[in-house]
Design a protein around this motif. Structure first.
Motif, PDB file in Angstrom:
ATOM      1  N   UNK A 170       5.119 -12.957 -24.087  1.00 21.66           N
ATOM      2  CA  UNK A 170       5.999 -13.408 -23.007  1.00 21.66           C
ATOM      3  C   UNK A 170       5.600 -14.804 -22.526  1.00 21.66           C
ATOM      4  N   UNK A 171       4.297 -15.067 -22.495  1.00 20.73           N
ATOM      5  CA  UNK A 171       3.831 -16.407 -22.127  1.00 20.73           C
ATOM      6  C   UNK A 171       4.271 -17.425 -23.170  1.00 20.73           C
ATOM      7  N   UNK A 172       4.211 -17.024 -24.452  1.00 18.29           N
ATOM      8  CA  UNK A 172       4.680 -17.900 -25.530  1.00 18.29           C
ATOM      9  C   UNK A 172       6.160 -18.227 -25.346  1.00 18.29           C
ATOM     10  N   UNK A 173       6.941 -17.223 -24.992  1.00 18.68           N
ATOM     11  CA  UNK A 173       8.369 -17.460 -24.754  1.00 18.68           C
ATOM     12  C   UNK A 173       8.561 -18.463 -23.623  1.00 18.68           C
ATOM     13  N   UNK A 174       7.767 -18.319 -22.555  1.00 20.31           N
ATOM     14  CA  UNK A 174       7.852 -19.274 -21.453  1.00 20.31           C
ATOM     15  C   UNK A 174       7.505 -20.687 -21.900  1.00 20.31           C
ATOM     16  N   UNK A 175       6.467 -20.826 -22.720  1.00 18.77           N
ATOM     17  CA  UNK A 175       6.078 -22.145 -23.223  1.00 18.77           C
ATOM     18  C   UNK A 175       7.169 -22.720 -24.124  1.00 18.77           C
ATOM     19  N   UNK A 176       7.802 -21.865 -24.917  1.00 16.13           N
ATOM     20  CA  UNK A 176       8.892 -22.335 -25.785  1.00 16.13           C
ATOM     21  C   UNK A 176      10.092 -22.801 -24.963  1.00 16.13           C
ATOM     22  N   UNK A 177      10.396 -22.093 -23.907  1.00 15.78           N
ATOM     23  CA  UNK A 177      11.498 -22.523 -23.041  1.00 15.78           C
ATOM     24  C   UNK A 177      11.197 -23.875 -22.408  1.00 15.78           C
ATOM     25  N   UNK A 178       9.943 -24.077 -22.028  1.00 17.93           N
ATOM     26  CA  UNK A 178       9.551 -25.369 -21.477  1.00 17.93           C
ATOM     27  C   UNK A 178       9.686 -26.458 -22.540  1.00 17.93           C
ATOM     28  N   UNK A 179       9.341 -26.129 -23.776  1.00 13.44           N
ATOM     29  CA  UNK A 179       9.474 -27.095 -24.863  1.00 13.44           C
ATOM     30  C   UNK A 179      10.939 -27.428 -25.135  1.00 13.44           C
ATOM     31  N   UNK A 180      11.811 -26.426 -25.032  1.00 10.81           N
ATOM     32  CA  UNK A 180      13.244 -26.678 -25.202  1.00 10.81           C
ATOM     33  C   UNK A 180      13.730 -27.649 -24.131  1.00 10.81           C
ATOM     34  N   UNK A 181      13.260 -27.459 -22.898  1.00 10.06           N
ATOM     35  CA  UNK A 181      13.626 -28.382 -21.820  1.00 10.06           C
ATOM     36  C   UNK A 181      13.118 -29.793 -22.109  1.00 10.06           C
ATOM     37  N   UNK A 182      11.917 -29.891 -22.671  1.00  7.53           N
ATOM     38  CA  UNK A 182      11.373 -31.210 -23.019  1.00  7.53           C
ATOM     39  C   UNK A 182      12.190 -31.852 -24.134  1.00  7.53           C
ATOM     40  N   UNK A 183      12.620 -31.061 -25.102  1.00  6.43           N
ATOM     41  CA  UNK A 183      13.470 -31.586 -26.184  1.00  6.43           C
ATOM     42  C   UNK A 183      14.782 -32.128 -25.622  1.00  6.43           C
ATOM     43  N   UNK A 184      15.397 -31.346 -24.739  1.00  7.94           N
ATOM     44  CA  UNK A 184      16.670 -31.772 -24.147  1.00  7.94           C
ATOM     45  C   UNK A 184      16.491 -33.032 -23.313  1.00  7.94           C
ATOM     46  N   UNK A 185      15.386 -33.121 -22.594  1.00 10.43           N
ATOM     47  CA  UNK A 185      15.117 -34.292 -21.760  1.00 10.43           C
ATOM     48  C   UNK A 185      14.943 -35.540 -22.617  1.00 10.43           C
ATOM     49  N   UNK A 186      14.229 -35.402 -23.718  1.00 12.71           N
ATOM     50  CA  UNK A 186      14.022 -36.540 -24.619  1.00 12.71           C
ATOM     51  C   UNK A 186      15.333 -36.961 -25.266  1.00 12.71           C
ATOM     52  N   UNK A 187      16.111 -35.978 -25.701  1.00 14.42           N
ATOM     53  CA  UNK A 187      17.412 -36.290 -26.297  1.00 14.42           C
ATOM     54  C   UNK A 187      18.309 -37.017 -25.302  1.00 14.42           C
ATOM     55  N   UNK A 188      18.313 -36.550 -24.078  1.00 12.50           N
ATOM     56  CA  UNK A 188      19.165 -37.158 -23.052  1.00 12.50           C
ATOM     57  C   UNK A 188      18.760 -38.607 -22.794  1.00 12.50           C
ATOM     58  N   UNK A 189      17.461 -38.866 -22.764  1.00 13.19           N
ATOM     59  CA  UNK A 189      16.983 -40.219 -22.513  1.00 13.19           C
ATOM     60  C   UNK A 189      17.385 -41.157 -23.640  1.00 13.19           C
TER      61      UNK A 189
END
Length: 270
Positions: free
Chosen positions: A60-79
């Motif tokens: 479950x912690x891994x899933x949380x870290x992956x969700x955070x990574x998805x947010x980082x991917x989206x943030x980088x793409x948006x920039x």
């Protein structure tokens, strides 16, 4: 008071044995003499439930870290996308440097968190895998395709590690599925194993490709495309973690049911 043979169920008769043990154990024996002389004491069953709960929490912690990574991917793409709106190069001059630094830090931090949680989960999962493999040896050693040590070593063999753990898991699953009260085999679908392992292998392979693409990216569009691939990789990892939770819980439950029957020559300590 519990059965003098298996120690898991209340006795059914004056000899102190439960009904399944009375049918399979022969003449009454005391707990001290219930283990045959040729069986080493360290081969007693050990419950995997505690380790299973820890592994589920880690996943479950891994899933949380992956969700955070998805947010980082989206943030980088948006920039990067904001910069491309003003042309392939010139638009990036208008991007605030502090904002770009925050995006880089967010992306790097998410990657470090993923690595740490993955390592911790891998250690916990292998400990649980070793435990259920040891129990499976007691349940039915003939169903095991490889020696017990491969439950650990199989994960670290280059290339062959893509299928050896799955083969071992199949033997554990088969030995743990014999749960009919008369001792006959019960057919249990291997779908949880196949789905978990398929998602895990897909995550490993696609993640390697996505990581290489990101490391090689130089132009803005290449970086944005690589970030998209990393996002897909993170989503695949989430799916693999969810399926791993299902596999861990199902196999742990099956081993508990199997141990409760007492249809093996050892004293159970579940």
């Amino acid at each position: 008071m519990l059965c003098s043979i298996c120690g898991t169920r209340p006795p059914a008769g004056s000899d102190g044995r439960c009904a399944p043990c009375a049918r399979t154990a022969g003449p009454a024996r005391t707990r001290a003499s219930s283990t045959p002389a040729f069986i080493a004491p360290q081969q007693w069953l050990r419950s995997p439930e505690g380790l299973a709960k820890a592994v589920v929490v880690l996943l479950l912690v891994v899933i949380g870290a992956d969700l955070l990574a998805v947010a980082a991917d989206l943030n980088l793409r948006s920039l990067i996308d904001d910069g491309l709106d003003f042309g392939p190069y010139g638009g990036f001059l208008a991007i605030d440097q502090a904002e770009a630094d925050r995006a880089d830090l967010f992306y790097a931090g998410a990657g470090v968190l993923q690595l740490l949680t993955t390592i911790a989960t891998a250690v916990g999962f292998i400990m649980w895998f070793w435990r259920v493999r040891a129990n499976a040896e007691i349940f039915d050693s003939s169903a095991q395709p490889m020696r017990p040590g491969w439950a650990i070593g199989g994960w670290f063999v280059p290339v062959a590690g893509l299928w050896l753990p799955r083969r071992i898991a199949g033997g554990i699953w088969t030995a743990s599925a014999q749960t009919n009260t008369d001792g006959t085999w019960r057919q249990v679908s291997h779908a949880p194993i196949n789905q978990w392992w398929g998602a895990w292998v897909a995550t490993l392979l696609f993640g390697r490709i996505a990581s290489q693409r990101y490391d090689q990216a130089e132009q803005p569009q290449e970086i944005m495309d690589a970030a998209s691939m990393m996002m897909v990789s993170d989503l695949l990892d989430i799916a693999a973690a969810i399926l791993a939770i299902r596999f861990v819980r199902e196999l742990t439950r099956m081993q508990g049911e199997r141990a409760a029957l007492g249809l093996f020559p050892l004293t159970a300590r579940f």
